[in-house]
Design a protein around this motif. Structure first.
Motif, PDB file in Angstrom:
ATOM      1  N   GLY A 304       0.806  -1.210   0.000  1.00  0.00           N
ATOM      2  CA  GLY A 304       0.000   0.000   0.000  1.00  0.00           C
ATOM      3  C   GLY A 304       0.839   1.259   0.000  1.00  0.00           C
ATOM      4  O   GLY A 304       0.550   2.217  -0.729  1.00  0.00           O
ATOM      5  N   TYR A 305       1.897   1.264   0.815  1.00  0.00           N
ATOM      6  CA  TYR A 305       2.768   2.436   0.870  1.00  0.00           C
ATOM      7  C   TYR A 305       3.459   2.668  -0.474  1.00  0.00           C
ATOM      8  O   TYR A 305       3.467   3.783  -1.003  1.00  0.00           O
ATOM      9  CB  TYR A 305       3.806   2.276   1.978  1.00  0.00           C
ATOM     10  N   LEU A 306       4.058   1.620  -1.030  1.00  0.00           N
ATOM     11  CA  LEU A 306       4.796   1.769  -2.282  1.00  0.00           C
ATOM     12  C   LEU A 306       3.876   2.130  -3.435  1.00  0.00           C
ATOM     13  O   LEU A 306       4.259   2.884  -4.344  1.00  0.00           O
ATOM     14  CB  LEU A 306       5.560   0.474  -2.594  1.00  0.00           C
ATOM     15  N   SER A 307       2.675   1.602  -3.424  1.00  0.00           N
ATOM     16  CA  SER A 307       1.731   1.884  -4.520  1.00  0.00           C
ATOM     17  C   SER A 307       1.191   3.297  -4.466  1.00  0.00           C
ATOM     18  O   SER A 307       0.663   3.801  -5.466  1.00  0.00           O
ATOM     19  CB  SER A 307       0.564   0.894  -4.461  1.00  0.00           C
ATOM     20  N   SER A 308       1.308   3.927  -3.318  1.00  0.00           N
ATOM     21  CA  SER A 308       0.755   5.278  -3.169  1.00  0.00           C
ATOM     22  C   SER A 308       1.755   6.369  -3.504  1.00  0.00           C
ATOM     23  O   SER A 308       1.415   7.550  -3.497  1.00  0.00           O
ATOM     24  CB  SER A 308       0.269   5.479  -1.725  1.00  0.00           C
ATOM     25  N   ARG A 309       2.978   5.989  -3.818  1.00  0.00           N
ATOM     26  CA  ARG A 309       3.989   6.999  -4.160  1.00  0.00           C
ATOM     27  C   ARG A 309       3.742   7.522  -5.572  1.00  0.00           C
ATOM     28  O   ARG A 309       2.863   7.065  -6.284  1.00  0.00           O
ATOM     29  CB  ARG A 309       5.396   6.408  -4.080  1.00  0.00           C
ATOM     30  N   ASN A 310       4.568   8.446  -6.027  1.00  0.00           N
ATOM     31  CA  ASN A 310       4.401   9.024  -7.362  1.00  0.00           C
ATOM     32  C   ASN A 310       4.536   7.959  -8.426  1.00  0.00           C
ATOM     33  O   ASN A 310       5.440   7.128  -8.390  1.00  0.00           O
ATOM     34  CB  ASN A 310       5.450  10.124  -7.599  1.00  0.00           C
ATOM     35  N   GLY A 315       4.358   3.101 -15.898  1.00  0.00           N
ATOM     36  CA  GLY A 315       3.378   2.222 -15.257  1.00  0.00           C
ATOM     37  C   GLY A 315       3.282   2.430 -13.761  1.00  0.00           C
ATOM     38  O   GLY A 315       3.360   3.551 -13.256  1.00  0.00           O
ATOM     39  N   SER A 316       3.116   1.325 -13.014  1.00  0.00           N
ATOM     40  CA  SER A 316       2.885   1.345 -11.577  1.00  0.00           C
ATOM     41  C   SER A 316       4.034   2.004 -10.818  1.00  0.00           C
ATOM     42  O   SER A 316       5.212   1.834 -11.163  1.00  0.00           O
ATOM     43  CB  SER A 316       2.707  -0.093 -11.085  1.00  0.00           C
ATOM     44  N   PRO A 317       3.701   2.750  -9.754  1.00  0.00           N
ATOM     45  CA  PRO A 317       4.778   3.325  -8.917  1.00  0.00           C
ATOM     46  C   PRO A 317       5.635   2.261  -8.258  1.00  0.00           C
ATOM     47  O   PRO A 317       6.782   2.527  -7.877  1.00  0.00           O
ATOM     48  CB  PRO A 317       3.999   4.143  -7.879  1.00  0.00           C
ATOM     49  N   LEU A 318       5.093   1.052  -8.126  1.00  0.00           N
ATOM     50  CA  LEU A 318       5.863  -0.027  -7.512  1.00  0.00           C
ATOM     51  C   LEU A 318       7.125  -0.341  -8.320  1.00  0.00           C
ATOM     52  O   LEU A 318       8.135  -0.795  -7.768  1.00  0.00           O
ATOM     53  CB  LEU A 318       4.988  -1.282  -7.403  1.00  0.00           C
ATOM     54  N   LEU A 319       7.074  -0.085  -9.634  1.00  0.00           N
ATOM     55  CA  LEU A 319       8.215  -0.397 -10.491  1.00  0.00           C
ATOM     56  C   LEU A 319       9.452   0.408 -10.119  1.00  0.00           C
ATOM     57  O   LEU A 319      10.583  -0.053 -10.281  1.00  0.00           O
ATOM     58  CB  LEU A 319       7.857  -0.151 -11.957  1.00  0.00           C
ATOM     59  N   ARG A 323      13.455  -1.214  -8.632  1.00  0.00           N
ATOM     60  CA  ARG A 323      14.785  -0.886  -9.149  1.00  0.00           C
ATOM     61  C   ARG A 323      15.695  -0.302  -8.073  1.00  0.00           C
ATOM     62  O   ARG A 323      16.835   0.040  -8.354  1.00  0.00           O
ATOM     63  CB  ARG A 323      14.662   0.110 -10.308  1.00  0.00           C
ATOM     64  N   ASP A 324      15.172  -0.165  -6.859  1.00  0.00           N
ATOM     65  CA  ASP A 324      15.945   0.417  -5.768  1.00  0.00           C
ATOM     66  C   ASP A 324      16.635  -0.670  -4.954  1.00  0.00           C
ATOM     67  O   ASP A 324      16.048  -1.706  -4.658  1.00  0.00           O
ATOM     68  CB  ASP A 324      15.005   1.227  -4.855  1.00  0.00           C
TER      69      ASP A 324
END
Length: 635
Positions: A304-310, A315-319, A323-324
């Motif tokens: 939820g946290y990662l998906s809510s970022r910019n 595509g998805s903010p999770l991507l 890569r981090d």
């Protein structure tokens, strides 16, 4: 965007091995048991905040440890030694724990400790807990103390020990139980959770505490505590470790729940901070086994946290977080503990359409491997396979073979797309056409090398591939077997139809198959031949007969001797006679060899050479027992 086909010649002499992503004295004499004491400290200055351990005291503890290692495992003398030495450890606990050499000695001494002495040492360190937990040497003493719990938790204190120490308990109040000490430690950690999890040294203690509270010791954590690891070992998938469970009181699980709530309060820190993230990764593994509902809560919080970022541009903010360096490691663990329905929805919402891009990325390819490791249903495997399979050769050429091995592993586990992935592998290694080249697939897969590169052929790109030359193949020594190449072959041998791989193994010469069996990674390929339910007895014999004439060399090898033992275990009486006869011709050589003499004993070679009839009766009885056991297991 997908990655197009790419010539293996342009990629180099072989497929790159893959990106590596880094994780970040004996005593000279034996003292009289229970009598020798460290030098008198009465004349020394009062102990300061950072006590110093004298050379004389360090020498005493070193000799005491040496004496305990040499002493009999049981008996009154040993008990007295342990009791007296640990009394001195208690007196010098802080100085010993924070001295580099003293810490190592103290960790080993705690391994000998009965219940009450351990509790006394623990209680002595408690007043300086923060200092010890964040000390580069002291933290390992705390870890060692925690790791004694599987051995001591719930063990009754011996009556004699209680009698001896009853009066001493009264001096400072009753001694706390081991359970109370662990719960007290957990409370202190809980009160300042972010500090301990974020401290370079304190983080190690928190991870061990989480395992103890959950009653599960992770293999990866136990290995890390024993010593440093190479980047390759650190990069090994979590699934390889086998956690060991032990019983813990309900209060431990309740406190584990409290700590899991601490993660939720500051989830952003545990996702983005490198040191703190390690604690959350361990917590997910423990909660997944013992408190799955709390594990699911943490996973949902992370996603939820990662998906809510910019949002990222593609595509998805999770991507972005895949890569981090830090958050991708956490996501790897999340992928491994998610339940199948949640994993399916995560793939559809965030991964689908991006797999080839992730496979090409130097960091994101690792979370992708964990996604593939977690696949257990055909419903998820099918879209993953359709998206990734066209790019297998490109992924190999980019130096990410782990992605390909993980995909093949998923096909093995689910039992789908096996024929197609094998065909794609043959094409990627340039041994699909002409069909005569397929017999060379095992050396190519084992070394992760394309056909033209392995056999040093100068073929023009686009030219018609030449037929396989048997003479050329038999004359060439087997190349260096890689760990990932071995894993690839093991998966393929467990496919429902491993015929192509078995024919290639059968085409190897005796020296080539011997090299495979003697290799640390390659020996496991022979294990797969012996254990795979897809390999028939006839196929197994056809592969193993090539080793005839190589048994002595096999027996005198560290890894080959283990393979020979496995072959012997499953061999018929006739096959055992052949093996024993060949080994018997060089009996003296075997007896002198550090590995060969174990094989000679296992084969009962002396009996075979001197009393053949008794040997045959003995082996016949063993075979009969094995058949009876197999029939019971089959029923």
């Amino acid at each position: 965007m997908g990655l197009g086909p790419r010539s293996l010649h342009k990629a180099g002499r072989r497929f790159p091995a893959g990106d590596k992503r880094g994780r970040g004295a004996k005593g000279s004499g034996r003292p009289p048991p229970g009598r020798q004491r460290p030098p008198d400290r009465s004349s020394e200055p009062a102990q300061d905040a950072h006590p110093h351990l004298s050379h004389e005291a360090l020498g005493y503890f070193r000799q005491a440890l040496s004496a305990l290692k040499e002493a009999p495992e049981t008996g009154e003398e040993r008990e007295l030694m342990v009791h007296n030495v640990l009394k001195e450890v208690e007196a010098e606990a802080l100085a010993l724990a924070t001295n580099r050499t003293g810490s190592e000695i103290m960790q080993e001494l705690l391994g000998f400790s009965p219940l009450k002495p351990l509790c006394r040492v623990w209680a002595t360190l408690r007043s300086n807990f923060r200092f010890v937990a964040c000390h580069r040497c002291g933290v390992h003493v705390l870890q060692s103390a925690l790791l004694q719990l599987p051995r001591l938790l719930g063990s009754p204190a011996e009556k004699e020990e209680e009698d001896v120490e009853e009066e001493e308990d009264g001096k400072d109040g009753p001694l706390e139980t081991l359970e109370e000490l662990v719960l007290g430690l957990a409370s202190e950690v809980c009160d300042d959770f972010l500090f301990y999890c974020g401290d370079t040294h304190g983080s190690f203690m928190v991870r061990t505490l989480l395992q103890v509270l959950g009653g599960t010791l992770l293999e990866s954590e136990r290995t890390r505590h024993r010593g440093s690891q190479s980047p390759e070992a650190q990069r090994a998938p979590t699934r390889e470790g086998k956690p060991s469970d032990f019983e813990v009181p309900e209060t431990f699980l309740n406190r584990l729940q409290d700590l899991s709530s601490c993660f939720l309060k500051d989830i952003a820190v545990f996702i983005t901070d490198k040191i703190s993230s390690f604690c959350l990764q361990v917590a997910l593994q423990i909660l997944h086994r013992k408190l799955p509902q709390f594990c699911a809560q943490l996973c949902n919080a992370v996603i939820g946290y990662l998906s809510s970022r910019n949002s990222s541009a593609d595509g998805s903010p999770l991507l972005l977080f895949l890569r981090d360096q830090t958050s991708s490691r956490l996501l790897e663990q999340v992928l491994l503990v998610l339940e199948p329905p949640r994993l399916q929805s995560l793939f559809e919402d965030h991964f689908q359409g991006q797999l080839q891009t992730l496979a090409a990325h130097p960091i994101a390819n690792f979370p992708l491997q964990r996604l593939l490791d977690a696949v257990t249903t055909a419903e998820l495997l099918s879209p993953v396979f359709e998206e990734l399979s066209p790019a297998l050769e490109a992924v190999l050429a980019q130096g990410h073979p782990g992605v390909v091995i993980a995909l093949v592993g998923a096909c093995h586990r689910v039992g789908a797309h096996q024929a197609r992935v094998l065909q794609l592998l043959l094409e990627a290694f340039h041994c699909a056409e002409p069909p005569s080249r397929q017999v060379a697939c095992v050396p190519l897969f084992a070394t992760l090398t394309a056909y033209e590169v392995y056999y040093r052929l100068a073929e023009e790109e686009g030219a018609v591939p030449a037929e396989h030359q048997v003479e050329m193949a038999t004359a060439r020594a087997l190349g260096e077997v890689t760990v990932l190449g071995s894993l690839l072959l093991q998966h393929l041998l467990h496919f429902s139809s491993p015929g192509i791989v078995l024919r290639s193994l059968g085409a190897l010469t005796g020296p080539q198959l011997l090299t495979l069996a003697q290799n640390p990674a390659g020996s496991h390929v022979l294990d797969a031949v012996l254990t795979s339910p897809s390999v028939t007895r006839k196929q197994r014999r056809r592969v193993l007969k090539t080793l005839k004439g190589q048994y002595v060399a096999l027996a005198c090898s560290r890894h080959g001797s283990r393979v020979l033992d496995a072959i012997w275990s499953g061999a018929t009486l006739g096959a055992r006679k052949e093996i024993a006869a060949e080994l018997g011709e060089r009996n003296q050589e075997l007896i002198r060899d550090p590995f060969g003499h174990h094989v000679a004993r296992n084969v009962a070679l002396t009996t075979f050479l001197k009393r053949r009839e008794a040997w045959e009766q003995q082996q016949g009885a063993v075979a009969k027992r094995r058949r009876a056991l197999n029939s019971i297991l089959e029923d």
